[in-house]
Design a protein around this motif. Structure first.
Motif, short mmCIF file in Angstrom:
data_model
loop_
_atom_site.label_atom_id
_atom_site.label_comp_id
_atom_site.label_asym_id
_atom_site.label_seq_id
_atom_site.Cartn_x
_atom_site.Cartn_y
_atom_site.Cartn_z
N HIS A 222 37.52 47.59 26.60
CA HIS A 222 36.89 46.80 27.66
C HIS A 222 37.93 45.91 28.34
CE1 HIS A 222 32.51 47.07 25.97
NE2 HIS A 222 32.99 48.23 26.35
N LYS A 223 38.74 45.25 27.56
CA LYS A 223 39.77 44.36 28.09
C LYS A 223 40.74 45.14 28.98
CE LYS A 223 43.26 41.04 26.48
NZ LYS A 223 44.46 41.62 27.02
N LYS A 224 41.18 46.28 28.51
CA LYS A 224 42.11 47.11 29.28
C LYS A 224 41.48 47.60 30.58
CE LYS A 224 45.09 51.21 28.89
NZ LYS A 224 44.85 51.62 30.24
N ALA A 225 40.22 48.01 30.53
CA ALA A 225 39.53 48.50 31.73
C ALA A 225 39.43 47.40 32.78
CB ALA A 225 38.14 49.02 31.37
N ILE A 226 39.09 46.20 32.36
CA ILE A 226 38.99 45.07 33.30
C ILE A 226 40.35 44.77 33.89
CG2 ILE A 226 38.50 42.60 33.51
CD1 ILE A 226 36.30 43.06 31.35
N GLU A 227 41.38 44.71 33.05
CA GLU A 227 42.73 44.42 33.55
C GLU A 227 43.22 45.50 34.52
OE1 GLU A 227 44.84 43.93 29.88
OE2 GLU A 227 44.19 41.85 29.66
N ASP A 228 42.98 46.75 34.20
CA ASP A 228 43.41 47.85 35.07
C ASP A 228 42.70 47.81 36.42
OD1 ASP A 228 45.09 48.70 33.06
OD2 ASP A 228 43.83 50.41 32.45
N THR A 229 41.39 47.59 36.40
CA THR A 229 40.65 47.59 37.67
C THR A 229 40.99 46.35 38.51
OG1 THR A 229 38.72 46.65 36.53
CG2 THR A 229 38.73 49.03 36.91
N LEU A 230 41.23 45.22 37.87
CA LEU A 230 41.62 44.03 38.63
C LEU A 230 43.02 44.21 39.23
CD1 LEU A 230 40.32 41.03 36.48
CD2 LEU A 230 39.52 41.76 38.73
N ARG A 231 43.90 44.88 38.52
CA ARG A 231 45.26 45.11 39.01
C ARG A 231 45.22 45.99 40.27
NH1 ARG A 231 47.16 47.69 34.89
NH2 ARG A 231 47.27 45.84 33.59
N GLU A 232 44.27 46.91 40.33
CA GLU A 232 44.18 47.83 41.46
C GLU A 232 43.34 47.27 42.62
OE1 GLU A 232 42.70 51.49 39.89
OE2 GLU A 232 44.42 51.76 38.56
N ALA A 233 42.60 46.19 42.37
CA ALA A 233 41.71 45.63 43.39
C ALA A 233 42.49 44.77 44.38
CB ALA A 233 40.62 44.80 42.73
N ASP A 234 41.87 44.55 45.55
CA ASP A 234 42.50 43.71 46.56
C ASP A 234 42.35 42.23 46.20
OD1 ASP A 234 40.04 42.62 48.40
OD2 ASP A 234 39.65 44.62 47.58
N PHE A 235 43.08 41.38 46.91
CA PHE A 235 43.14 39.96 46.62
C PHE A 235 41.77 39.29 46.65
CE2 PHE A 235 43.41 35.67 48.48
CZ PHE A 235 44.07 35.01 47.46
N ILE A 236 40.98 39.60 47.66
CA ILE A 236 39.67 38.96 47.80
C ILE A 236 38.73 39.37 46.67
CG2 ILE A 236 37.61 38.81 49.27
CD1 ILE A 236 39.46 39.01 51.69
N THR A 237 38.72 40.64 46.31
CA THR A 237 37.87 41.11 45.21
C THR A 237 38.26 40.45 43.90
OG1 THR A 237 37.56 43.23 46.32
CG2 THR A 237 37.04 43.15 43.98
N VAL A 238 39.55 40.34 43.65
CA VAL A 238 40.02 39.68 42.43
C VAL A 238 39.56 38.22 42.41
CG1 VAL A 238 42.07 38.91 41.16
CG2 VAL A 238 42.00 41.21 42.11
N GLY A 239 39.67 37.54 43.54
CA GLY A 239 39.22 36.15 43.63
C GLY A 239 37.73 36.02 43.37
N ILE A 240 36.95 36.93 43.93
CA ILE A 240 35.50 36.90 43.73
C ILE A 240 35.15 37.12 42.26
CG2 ILE A 240 33.33 38.11 44.24
CD1 ILE A 240 34.60 38.72 47.03
N VAL A 241 35.74 38.15 41.66
CA VAL A 241 35.43 38.49 40.27
C VAL A 241 35.84 37.36 39.33
CG1 VAL A 241 36.02 40.06 38.38
CG2 VAL A 241 35.49 40.97 40.63
N GLU A 242 37.04 36.84 39.51
CA GLU A 242 37.50 35.76 38.63
C GLU A 242 36.65 34.51 38.77
OE1 GLU A 242 41.66 35.30 39.53
OE2 GLU A 242 42.22 36.95 38.18
N ALA A 243 36.34 34.13 40.00
CA ALA A 243 35.55 32.92 40.20
C ALA A 243 34.10 33.10 39.74
CB ALA A 243 35.59 32.52 41.68
N TYR A 244 33.49 34.23 40.08
CA TYR A 244 32.07 34.43 39.78
C TYR A 244 31.82 34.68 38.29
CZ TYR A 244 27.25 35.98 40.35
OH TYR A 244 25.89 36.09 40.25
#
Length: 135
Positions: A73-95
């Motif tokens: 689970h940890k690896k999947a989240i890290e991999d998908t966040l690494r591939e996501a754009d800046f705004i999506t990463v900000g939304i996911v981390e904050a929310y």
């Protein structure tokens, strides 16, 4: 995406900040078990069981299913966040990691709440695919 899948993936995301601690605690509980559960049988029978304590502990850590799931689970989240754009990463981390409301996130990222929700849903779909969960 089905509601049950969305809830499952969101639950995994909300646990992400605690995954490092969960992994460490799980490994420690495997490496240093309670004395009550240690097999005290000292005998001469032969078995396929590894007899050396260090190798036994390593094999136990490597074969623990719960620990493997948490790491995946940890690896999947890290991999998908690494591939996501800046705004999506900000939304996911904050929310999900700090429980900030979508309206506040939208103001900070200079976008609309609708766009934040759209990007969040898209990310949940990508993460569900990475976790191999039916949408």
């Amino acid at each position: 995406m089905r509601t049950c899948t969305k809830n499952y993936v969101e639950g995994i995301l909300k646990l992400y900040p605690a995954y490092i601690k969960m992994i460490a605690e799980k490994e420690q509980s495997i490496l240093n078990p309670d004395e009550f559960y240690i097999d005290q049988h000292i005998g001469g029978s032969r078995s396929g069981y590894v007899g050396r304590p260090t190798e036994q502990k390593v094999m136990t850590v490597m074969s623990d299913k719960d620990l493997e799931i948490i790491k995946n689970h940890k690896k999947a989240i890290e991999d998908t966040l690494r591939e996501a754009d800046f705004i999506t990463v900000g939304i996911v981390e904050a929310y999900y990691f700090t429980s900030t409301k979508i309206d506040i996130i939208a103001k900070e990222l200079e976008t609309t709440p609708d766009m934040c929700n759209k990007l969040k849903r898209r990310y949940l779909g990508i993460l569900a695919s990475e976790l191999k969960v039916l949408k």
